[in-house]
Enzyme design. Structure first.
Site, PDB file in Angstrom:
ATOM      1  CG  PHE A 126      -2.038   0.694   1.161  1.00 41.16           C
ATOM      2  CD1 PHE A 126      -2.939   0.777   0.532  1.00 41.16           C
ATOM      3  CD2 PHE A 126      -1.912   2.367   1.988  1.00 41.16           C
ATOM      4  CE1 PHE A 126      -4.172   1.676   0.296  1.00 41.16           C
ATOM      5  CE2 PHE A 126      -2.916   3.303   1.679  1.00 41.16           C
ATOM      6  CZ  PHE A 126      -3.954   2.877   1.045  1.00 41.16           C
ATOM      7  CG  ASP A 195      -0.369  -1.429   7.414  1.00 38.02           C
ATOM      8  OD1 ASP A 195      -1.412  -1.581   7.888  1.00 38.02           O
ATOM      9  OD2 ASP A 195      -0.061  -0.686   6.863  1.00 38.02           O
ATOM     10  CE  LYS A 221      -8.186   0.408   4.746  1.00 33.03           C
ATOM     11  NZ  LYS A 221      -6.737   0.255   4.586  1.00 33.03           N
ATOM     12  NE  ARG A 369      -9.591  -3.476  -2.310  1.00 30.86           N
ATOM     13  CZ  ARG A 369      -9.166  -2.676  -1.303  1.00 30.86           C
ATOM     14  NH1 ARG A 369      -7.980  -2.829  -1.023  1.00 30.86           N
ATOM     15  NH2 ARG A 369      -9.576  -1.659  -1.283  1.00 30.86           N
TER      16      ARG A 369
END
Ligand code: PLP
Length: 410
Positions: A126, A195, A221, A369
């Protein structure tokens, strides 16, 4: 034999987490497969925010730092997150954004591991992770070494001060072996920094047991804390007195209200704080985390695997011949809570799906995704989403010009 809708309904009836879905406020007619980007709204958050605004802020004003416990909220929320990621009390703090926490933790690790000055990270992760490490390396006179996934173990040498790895890859969903890589880092004297943005709240993560040194992750999230929710950071208990945040703000001080000259870090995880906590969004995250109370993360992971496995199987059975590929591990048991497909016109296909009420997202250059948040996605949703995808592809609905225009956020 191909699986039908009734079989999916049977899976939902047997699902031990099924009751949690009713605790989310999900819009009618939408199948939400993007909880890995922004978690859905837990119903209780609305009342909690109203109470914090009306009573704690509106009526009690500044007294609420003490009377409503605002000052301790980062640690209390941190402990709730700790239960979700296998970290004991006093090792997690909710604060800042993931980007900022990665800076604080990697900066602290560089300092603790001087004179080593190499930050190792995975190429293609990311972007913010590498961007922040670039800025830190530049400031600290360190070297950022980006290597491919399968070269990481060999690149862990005695020059490395800290290795930053994303546990679940944001695009492919592929999962790293946290225990093995943390042990390898320790063996060469490097700090491991994980992460967990795409792991926390969906996989059965065990930070303490797997020997991770440092970690950070998102609150918005799979933890459902709302847009821009505070992130979190973890520091392994044995390391806490060696770790000093380079963002040495007053709330990480041992005695913030003594207003002393000079910085003295607080004992324990509290030194990870910098400035004043964002009480409104922290309260939303605190309430959202109630959904994980009494829920076994092994059951959450098992349901994620059941949903991703079902999606991959249905795509394989029903969508061959449309030019779709797969990005990431063929075996969904080696991935996080997401499945990524590829198609040269992926962007338009995702837009056409959204217009039909199936929300996934697109990641450049060609990845569609789909995230399967186990607390509120059902097996029938997976079945219905694949049926919609089949229709969009078979009827080529994505070719409509309106689906080609790119918005700022994909
Ligand atoms: C979502 C995500 C982030 C987000 O960072 P912010 O600072 O919250 O914007 C960081 N790293 C990874 C791997 C992510 O998936």
């Amino acid at each position: 034999m191909s699986i039908d809708r009734a079989a999916c309904e049977a899976l939902d009836r047997a699902d031990p987490l099924a009751a949690l879905r009713a605790r989310f406020d999900l819009p009618e007619g939408v199948i939400y497969l993007d909880g890995n980007s922004l978690g859905a709204l837990p119903r209780a958050v609305r009342d909690r925010l109203a109470r914090v605004v009306d009573r704690e802020w509106g009526r009690d004003l500044i007294k609420s730092w003490n009377t409503a416990g605002w000052i301790d909220l980062p640690g209390r929320v941190g402990d709730k997150i700790g239960r979700v990621v296998g970290a004991g009390p006093g090792t997690v703090l909710a604060a800042d954004s993931t980007s900022v926490n990665l800076f604080k933790l990697a900066g602290a690790a560089l300092r603790a591991n001087a004179p080593r000055s190499v930050i190792l990270a995975e190429a293609g992760d990311f972007p913010t992770d590498a961007y922040v490490m670039e800025g830190l390396a530049d400031l600290a006179g360190a070297e950022l070494r980006l290597v491919e996934r399968d070269a990481i173990a060999d690149a862990l040498t005695e020059e490395v001060a800290v290795v930053l790895l994303t546990h679940v890859h944001y695009k492919s969903g592929e999962v790293h072996d946290m225990a093995a890589l943390s042990a390898r880092a320790r063996a060469v004297g490097a700090f491991s920094l994980w992460d967990l943005s795409h792991s926390a709240g969906v996989l059965d993560v065990r930070l303490d047991a797997d020997g991770a040194d440092l970690a950070a992750g998102c609150g918005y999230k799979y933890l459902n804390g709302g847009p821009g929710a505070p992130a979190w950071l973890y520091v392994r208990r044995e390391l806490q007195d060696r770790i000093r945040s380079p963002l040495s703000g007053w709330l990480g001080h041992a005695a913030p209200f003594a207003f002393e000259q000079g910085y003295r870090p607080a004992e324990g995880i509290g030194r990870g704080l910098c400035g004043t906590p964002t009480i409104l969004s922290l309260s939303a995250l605190d309430e959202a985390l109630e959904l994980f109370e009494g829920v076994a993360m092994s059951a959450v992971q098992a349901k994620a695997r059941s949903l991703t496995g079902l999606f991959a199987r249905l795509v394989g059975e029903r969508l061959s011949g449309f030019g779709l590929g797969r990005h990431g591990p063929a075996d969904t048991a080696r991935a996080g809570g997401q499945v990524s497909l590829t198609h040269p016109d992926g962007y338009a296909i995702v837009q056409a799906l959204i217009a039909e009420g199936v929300i996934g997202d697109f990641r450049a250059p060609d990845v569609l995704r789909f995230g399967f948040a186990p607390l509120y996605v059902r097996h029938v949703d997976v079945f219905d989403a694949v049926a919609v995808l089949e229709r969009v592809l078979a009827e080529e609905r994505w070719r409509e010009p309106r689906f080609a225009a790119r918005a700022a956020v994909t």
